[in-house]
Design a protein around this motif. Structure first.
Motif, PDB file in Angstrom:
ATOM      1  N   MET A 134      11.805   2.213 -16.152  1.00 58.63           N
ATOM      2  CA  MET A 134      11.397   1.422 -14.979  1.00 58.63           C
ATOM      3  C   MET A 134      10.594   2.301 -14.016  1.00 58.63           C
ATOM      4  O   MET A 134      10.920   3.462 -13.811  1.00 58.63           O
ATOM      5  N   ASN A 135       9.519   1.751 -13.463  1.00 56.50           N
ATOM      6  CA  ASN A 135       8.711   2.496 -12.504  1.00 56.50           C
ATOM      7  C   ASN A 135       9.540   2.884 -11.297  1.00 56.50           C
ATOM      8  O   ASN A 135      10.453   2.153 -10.892  1.00 56.50           O
ATOM      9  N   ASP A 136       9.202   4.037 -10.708  1.00 52.97           N
ATOM     10  CA  ASP A 136       9.911   4.476  -9.513  1.00 52.97           C
ATOM     11  C   ASP A 136       9.217   4.009  -8.256  1.00 52.97           C
ATOM     12  O   ASP A 136       9.466   4.523  -7.175  1.00 52.97           O
ATOM     13  N   HIS A 137       8.302   3.032  -8.426  1.00 49.63           N
ATOM     14  CA  HIS A 137       7.608   2.515  -7.251  1.00 49.63           C
ATOM     15  C   HIS A 137       7.466   0.994  -7.360  1.00 49.63           C
ATOM     16  O   HIS A 137       7.641   0.408  -8.432  1.00 49.63           O
ATOM     17  N   HIS A 138       7.169   0.394  -6.225  1.00 50.56           N
ATOM     18  CA  HIS A 138       6.921  -1.049  -6.153  1.00 50.56           C
ATOM     19  C   HIS A 138       5.505  -1.243  -5.630  1.00 50.56           C
ATOM     20  O   HIS A 138       5.142  -0.690  -4.588  1.00 50.56           O
ATOM     21  N   LEU A 139       4.695  -2.004  -6.356  1.00 53.74           N
ATOM     22  CA  LEU A 139       3.293  -2.203  -5.982  1.00 53.74           C
ATOM     23  C   LEU A 139       3.097  -3.588  -5.395  1.00 53.74           C
ATOM     24  O   LEU A 139       3.398  -4.597  -6.033  1.00 53.74           O
ATOM     25  N   LYS A 140       2.591  -3.627  -4.173  1.00 51.31           N
ATOM     26  CA  LYS A 140       2.146  -4.877  -3.564  1.00 51.31           C
ATOM     27  C   LYS A 140       0.628  -4.895  -3.637  1.00 51.31           C
ATOM     28  O   LYS A 140      -0.019  -3.913  -3.239  1.00 51.31           O
ATOM     29  N   SER A 141       0.044  -5.970  -4.116  1.00 48.11           N
ATOM     30  CA  SER A 141      -1.406  -6.011  -4.229  1.00 48.11           C
ATOM     31  C   SER A 141      -1.919  -7.413  -3.945  1.00 48.11           C
ATOM     32  O   SER A 141      -1.229  -8.406  -4.174  1.00 48.11           O
ATOM     33  N   HIS A 142      -3.128  -7.466  -3.436  1.00 46.50           N
ATOM     34  CA  HIS A 142      -3.796  -8.736  -3.162  1.00 46.50           C
ATOM     35  C   HIS A 142      -5.285  -8.429  -3.026  1.00 46.50           C
ATOM     36  O   HIS A 142      -5.711  -7.764  -2.079  1.00 46.50           O
ATOM     37  N   SER A 143      -6.069  -8.908  -3.991  1.00 45.05           N
ATOM     38  CA  SER A 143      -7.492  -8.554  -4.022  1.00 45.05           C
ATOM     39  C   SER A 143      -8.266  -9.125  -2.844  1.00 45.05           C
ATOM     40  O   SER A 143      -9.309  -8.591  -2.461  1.00 45.05           O
ATOM     41  N   ASP A 144      -7.747 -10.204  -2.246  1.00 40.10           N
ATOM     42  CA  ASP A 144      -8.447 -10.839  -1.120  1.00 40.10           C
ATOM     43  C   ASP A 144      -7.772 -10.559   0.218  1.00 40.10           C
ATOM     44  O   ASP A 144      -7.968 -11.308   1.186  1.00 40.10           O
ATOM     45  N   ALA A 145      -6.973  -9.512   0.285  1.00 39.75           N
ATOM     46  CA  ALA A 145      -6.305  -9.184   1.548  1.00 39.75           C
ATOM     47  C   ALA A 145      -7.332  -8.889   2.636  1.00 39.75           C
ATOM     48  O   ALA A 145      -8.384  -8.291   2.366  1.00 39.75           O
ATOM     49  N   PRO A 146      -7.074  -9.293   3.879  1.00 34.64           N
ATOM     50  CA  PRO A 146      -7.998  -8.953   4.964  1.00 34.64           C
ATOM     51  C   PRO A 146      -8.166  -7.441   5.091  1.00 34.64           C
ATOM     52  O   PRO A 146      -7.234  -6.680   4.794  1.00 34.64           O
ATOM     53  N   GLN A 147      -9.326  -7.035   5.519  1.00 37.76           N
ATOM     54  CA  GLN A 147      -9.567  -5.603   5.691  1.00 37.76           C
ATOM     55  C   GLN A 147      -8.541  -5.007   6.657  1.00 37.76           C
ATOM     56  O   GLN A 147      -8.335  -5.530   7.742  1.00 37.76           O
ATOM     57  N   GLY A 148      -7.897  -3.933   6.244  1.00 36.06           N
ATOM     58  CA  GLY A 148      -6.928  -3.253   7.091  1.00 36.06           C
ATOM     59  C   GLY A 148      -5.512  -3.769   6.963  1.00 36.06           C
ATOM     60  O   GLY A 148      -4.596  -3.213   7.587  1.00 36.06           O
ATOM     61  N   PHE A 149      -5.308  -4.801   6.132  1.00 34.32           N
ATOM     62  CA  PHE A 149      -3.967  -5.412   6.049  1.00 34.32           C
ATOM     63  C   PHE A 149      -2.934  -4.424   5.510  1.00 34.32           C
ATOM     64  O   PHE A 149      -1.876  -4.224   6.116  1.00 34.32           O
ATOM     65  N   PHE A 150      -3.214  -3.802   4.378  1.00 28.28           N
ATOM     66  CA  PHE A 150      -2.233  -2.884   3.800  1.00 28.28           C
ATOM     67  C   PHE A 150      -2.118  -1.597   4.611  1.00 28.28           C
ATOM     68  O   PHE A 150      -1.034  -1.009   4.703  1.00 28.28           O
ATOM     69  N   ALA A 151      -3.206  -1.172   5.233  1.00 30.70           N
ATOM     70  CA  ALA A 151      -3.138   0.002   6.111  1.00 30.70           C
ATOM     71  C   ALA A 151      -2.232  -0.276   7.301  1.00 30.70           C
ATOM     72  O   ALA A 151      -1.477   0.602   7.747  1.00 30.70           O
ATOM     73  N   ALA A 152      -2.271  -1.506   7.812  1.00 25.85           N
ATOM     74  CA  ALA A 152      -1.426  -1.873   8.949  1.00 25.85           C
ATOM     75  C   ALA A 152       0.045  -1.852   8.555  1.00 25.85           C
ATOM     76  O   ALA A 152       0.892  -1.348   9.303  1.00 25.85           O
ATOM     77  N   GLU A 153       0.355  -2.372   7.369  1.00 23.13           N
ATOM     78  CA  GLU A 153       1.757  -2.363   6.935  1.00 23.13           C
ATOM     79  C   GLU A 153       2.248  -0.939   6.710  1.00 23.13           C
ATOM     80  O   GLU A 153       3.364  -0.582   7.096  1.00 23.13           O
ATOM     81  N   ALA A 154       1.396  -0.111   6.093  1.00 27.31           N
ATOM     82  CA  ALA A 154       1.780   1.282   5.854  1.00 27.31           C
ATOM     83  C   ALA A 154       2.031   2.012   7.164  1.00 27.31           C
ATOM     84  O   ALA A 154       3.026   2.735   7.312  1.00 27.31           O
ATOM     85  N   ALA A 155       1.142   1.819   8.130  1.00 22.14           N
ATOM     86  CA  ALA A 155       1.301   2.479   9.429  1.00 22.14           C
ATOM     87  C   ALA A 155       2.561   1.983  10.129  1.00 22.14           C
ATOM     88  O   ALA A 155       3.281   2.759  10.772  1.00 22.14           O
TER      89      ALA A 155
END
Length: 263
Positions: free
Chosen positions: A1-22
């Motif tokens: 089993m992977n030791d990580h969880h991947l969230k992905s969305h090709s049409d996510a608004p710019q900066g969306f994943f950076a905002a969650e990470a921050a």
């Protein structure tokens, strides 16, 4: 089993994943509560540590409540401030941008940055009477009636998760762990209101333990509809009128509560 969880969305608004990470890193910064660890992020993905989920239990709740109070007490630079350039609210497949200008008063942040914009988005979806009910609640919030708790004093900006419904609280061997935040500087009751909104296991134990670390004035739970109001309006926007009756009920509770505090 992977030791990580991947969230992905090709049409996510710019900066969306950076905002969650921050947001995750900012919540973890005080070191007072477990937060899922960020491995890396990009424009279309966020890679997180994989967490082991366990059943909810009273002991974990008894620890979480105290940790949440300490997180809130860690503070924020202002109401509405976010640790990223952009800020968002909503599910992975349909997030929407929210303002993140830091202001000094809760009423200005909540009424002007959160509630009024979403009411504008709902224009055309509400009847005239429904719009009057929602607008009346926004106006009493804008008046400053809820800048404190139970009309008592003025709350300083807290470090809040921002979307802390039961689904974003993961029960793990390390205790209740925060995931999927919309982190920002806000009112501490935002998180407590969302825990109550759709039901969280051991909610009474959480509230009791929270007050042991951060005492609250009597009757503070009557203020909770103010702080779940944005999430309810967001549900109307995202999922339709099925959430409208609950939202209008909250609006009426807010105006009634304001009259009670002013009496």
């Amino acid at each position: 089993m992977n030791d990580h969880h991947l969230k992905s969305h090709s049409d996510a608004p710019q900066g969306f994943f950076a905002a969650e990470a921050a947001g995750l890193k900012w919540l973890a910064e005080p070191g007072v509560i477990p937060v899922v660890e960020v491995i890396d992020s990009g424009e279309d993905h966020l890679r997180l540590e994989r967490l082991e989920e366990v059943g909810s239990d009273a002991n974990a709740a008894a620890v979480f409540d105290r940790r949440l109070a300490r997180l809130h007490d860690s503070g924020a630079p202002g109401f509405g401030w976010s640790p990223s350039e952009s800020a968002f609210f909503g599910p992975l497949y349909a997030p929407f941008a929210v303002a993140n200008d830091a202001v000094s008063a809760f009423c200005d942040y909540w009424a002007d940055q959160r509630l009024s914009p979403i009411l504008t988005w709902l224009d055309g979806e509400l009847t005239d009477d429904e719009k009057v009910t929602v607008t009346s609640a926004i106006e009493v919030i804008r008046s400053g009636a809820f800048d404190g708790i139970c009309g008592d004093g003025v709350e300083a900006p807290a470090r809040v998760h921002g979307d802390l419904w039961a689904g974003n609280l993961m029960w793990t061997p390390d205790g209740c762990t925060l995931i999927d935040p919309a982190a920002h500087g806000g009112h501490r009751l935002e998180d407590l209101a969302l825990l109550a909104l759709f039901g969280t296991p051991f909610l009474e134990e959480i509230f009791t333990g929270y007050e042991e670390v951060h005492p609250m004035p009597a009757g503070w739970r009557e203020d909770l509809p103010v702080h779940s109001f944005f999430a309810l309006l967001a549900h109307v926007r995202l999922f339709g009128r099925g959430f409208l009756a609950q939202t209008l009920g909250a609006a009426r509770s807010i105006t009634a509560r304001a009259r009670q505090l002013q009496a």
